[in-house]
Design an enzyme around this catalytic site. Structure first.
Site, PDB file in Angstrom:
ATOM      1  N   ASP A   1      -3.024  -2.200  10.082  1.00 25.58           N
ATOM      2  CA  ASP A   1      -2.649  -1.801   8.112  1.00 25.58           C
ATOM      3  C   ASP A   1      -3.303  -3.654   8.058  1.00 25.58           C
ATOM      4  OD1 ASP A   1      -1.320   0.287   8.592  1.00 25.58           O
ATOM      5  OD2 ASP A   1       0.392   0.003   7.915  1.00 25.58           O
TER       6      ASP A   1
ATOM      7  N   LYS B   1       0.658  -1.506  -0.341  1.00 26.44           N
ATOM      8  CA  LYS B   1      -0.153  -0.115   0.169  1.00 26.44           C
ATOM      9  C   LYS B   1       1.113   1.230   0.063  1.00 26.44           C
ATOM     10  CE  LYS B   1       0.855   0.973   4.361  1.00 26.44           C
ATOM     11  NZ  LYS B   1       1.739   2.215   4.858  1.00 26.44           N
TER      12      LYS B   1
HETATM   13  P1  ATP Z   1       4.165  -0.250   8.206  1.00 28.85           P
HETATM   14  O1  ATP Z   1       3.813   0.534   6.735  1.00 28.85           O
HETATM   15  O2  ATP Z   1       2.564  -0.849   7.983  1.00 28.85           O
HETATM   16  O3  ATP Z   1       4.632   0.615   9.096  1.00 28.85           O
HETATM   17  P2  ATP Z   1       6.340  -1.441   6.855  1.00 28.85           P
HETATM   18  O4  ATP Z   1       6.279  -1.538   5.475  1.00 28.85           O
HETATM   19  O5  ATP Z   1       7.349   0.278   7.333  1.00 28.85           O
HETATM   20  O6  ATP Z   1       5.340  -1.041   8.263  1.00 28.85           O
HETATM   21  P3  ATP Z   1       7.182  -3.920   6.914  1.00 28.85           P
HETATM   22  O7  ATP Z   1       7.982  -3.949   6.421  1.00 28.85           O
HETATM   23  O8  ATP Z   1       5.897  -4.491   7.482  1.00 28.85           O
HETATM   24  O9  ATP Z   1       7.300  -2.182   8.009  1.00 28.85           O
HETATM   25  O10 ATP Z   1       8.160  -4.666   8.625  1.00 28.85           O
HETATM   26  C1  ATP Z   1       8.301  -4.092   9.432  1.00 28.85           C
HETATM   27  C2  ATP Z   1       9.102  -3.995  10.612  1.00 28.85           C
HETATM   28  O11 ATP Z   1       8.288  -6.324  11.107  1.00 28.85           O
HETATM   29  C3  ATP Z   1      10.466  -5.357  10.408  1.00 28.85           C
HETATM   30  O12 ATP Z   1      11.440  -4.564  10.469  1.00 28.85           O
HETATM   31  C4  ATP Z   1      10.288  -6.672  10.673  1.00 28.85           C
HETATM   32  O13 ATP Z   1      10.833  -7.038  11.489  1.00 28.85           O
HETATM   33  C5  ATP Z   1       9.287  -7.060  11.367  1.00 28.85           C
HETATM   34  N1  ATP Z   1       8.257  -8.093  10.404  1.00 28.85           N
HETATM   35  C6  ATP Z   1       7.635  -9.648  11.185  1.00 28.85           C
HETATM   36  N2  ATP Z   1       7.105 -10.063   9.862  1.00 28.85           N
HETATM   37  C7  ATP Z   1       7.520 -10.112   8.352  1.00 28.85           C
HETATM   38  C8  ATP Z   1       6.848  -9.732   7.728  1.00 28.85           C
HETATM   39  N3  ATP Z   1       6.954 -10.721   7.004  1.00 28.85           N
HETATM   40  N4  ATP Z   1       7.363  -9.390   6.141  1.00 28.85           N
HETATM   41  C9  ATP Z   1       8.181  -8.022   6.187  1.00 28.85           C
HETATM   42  N5  ATP Z   1       8.722  -7.393   8.091  1.00 28.85           N
HETATM   43  C10 ATP Z   1       8.024  -8.327   9.169  1.00 28.85           C
END
Ligand code: ATP
Length: 312
Positions: A145, A11
């Site tokens: 989310d 997203k």
């Molecule tokens: P958001 O936009 O929802 O705040 P994000 O995109 O910045 O999230 P994500 O890639 O969702 O960040 O991941 C944040 C943290 O969550 C990662 O650093 C990791 O440690 C943990 N995590 C747990 N499960 C997962 C997964 N399946 N994929 C990615 N990260 C994960």
């Protein structure tokens, strides 16, 4: 069926209005989510070895830059599958394989997407037949989310972002995403947002959805949408990663209709006029400092969807 594969989109937030910090530690948000064609795939398979002493849920992760993704119960896909099994009231087993294309800790909700995909895949693999309303409830408990990753399309989230209402849109919007080296921690960015507001002595306004943005979406007007894009977390992300200001400026100078940090960053999103314009723009920003890769995508796209079923 012994294996189910689900495809789930990333997203981008078209508007992220962050209100005051609540007593429960969350912020009141108005969050306009838009699902784009950058996908992770989650396969849930019956464990082949039949070893009943092994952990009921195991996970493997494939893809670039996945070192930060836990392969334990902390993985959001595992957490989601465990919550689903808990709801069904018995132990279910699955081996999960996550193929990641959504940047990790990139502000595109990849972890939440994997959780949503695991719910859909395991619901199918285990033959539970839970309706989407039940999956949405479990999703909201996992993270703010996650419900949107089930729903997809374009939607406005209120509360901490988890109360969703789909939005009417026309046409297709074309995007370029500049992926950065390394991630940004979402809690850290929210903390910096609070700190900056306190330092400036400004009270957080009550978040409200932008009528201009809703109108641009309804009319499929990319130019108007580009001007209405807004992210209250952007100053905090830029404070923590100053080079992002150069990335955003480069995109604007090279013809993007709008540019913003995606969610908590550090991915930067640029709106283009057409698919051709997106490809052209992508070529023009690949060499910007701090930019690891550039990808194009379009939106809106559907949420977590079964892409295949087979013998594992
Ligand atoms: P958001 O936009 O929802 O705040 P994000 O995109 O910045 O999230 P994500 O890639 O969702 O960040 O991941 C944040 C943290 O969550 C990662 O650093 C990791 O440690 C943990 N995590 C747990 N499960 C997962 C997964 N399946 N994929 C990615 N990260 C994960």
């Amino acid at each position: 069926m012994s294996a189910i594969t689900v495809r789930v989109p990333a997203k981008v937030n078209l508007q992220l209005a962050v209100g005051p910090l609540r007593e429960d530690g969350y912020h009141d948000l108005v969050n306009v989510f838009h699902a784009v064609s950058l996908f992770d795939e989650v396969t849930a398979a019956e464990p082949a070895d039949g070893d009943v002493t092994a952990a009921p849920l195991r996970v493997r992760v494939e893809g670039d830059h996945t070192g930060e993704v836990p392969v334990s119960d902390d993985n959001l896909a595992v957490r989601a599958a465990m919550a689903l099994a808990g709801r069904a009231g018995r132990t279910y087993r699955a081996d999960l394989l996550i193929r990641k294309s959504i940047p990790v800790a990139g502000g595109m909700a990849g972890g939440s997407a994997d959780a949503a995909a695991a719910l859909v895949a395991c619901n199918e693999l285990w033959g539970l037949g839970l309706p989407v309303e039940d999956l949405m409830e479990i999703a909201a408990d996992i993270g703010s989310d996650v419900p949107f990753a089930l729903l997809g399309g374009t939607a406005v989230g209120t509360g901490r972002g988890e109360r969703l209402a789909p939005l009417e849109t026309a046409g297709v919007f074309h995007w370029v995403f500049a992926l950065a080296d390394g991630g940004l921690s979402t809690p850290r960015v929210y903390g910096e947002c609070d700190r900056l507001r306190e330092e400036a002595g400004v009270a957080a306004p009550r978040p409200a959805v932008s009528e201009t943005l809703l109108d641009a979406l309804r009319r499929g007007d990319a130019k108007a949408l580009g001007q209405a894009l807004a992210n209250d977390l952007q100053p905090a992300a830029l404070a923590l990663r100053p080079s992002l200001a150069d990335t955003l400026a480069a995109g604007r100078e090279r013809g993007a209709l709008g540019a913003l940090v995606s969610g908590s960053g550090p991915t930067c999103a640029f709106l283009a006029e057409s698919a051709e314009h997106a490809h052209e723009l992508a070529g023009l920003i690949t060499d910007v400092d701090g930019c690891r890769a550039v990808v194009t995508a379009h939106g809106p796209v559907p949420g977590a969807t079964v892409a295949g079923a087979g013998a594992g």
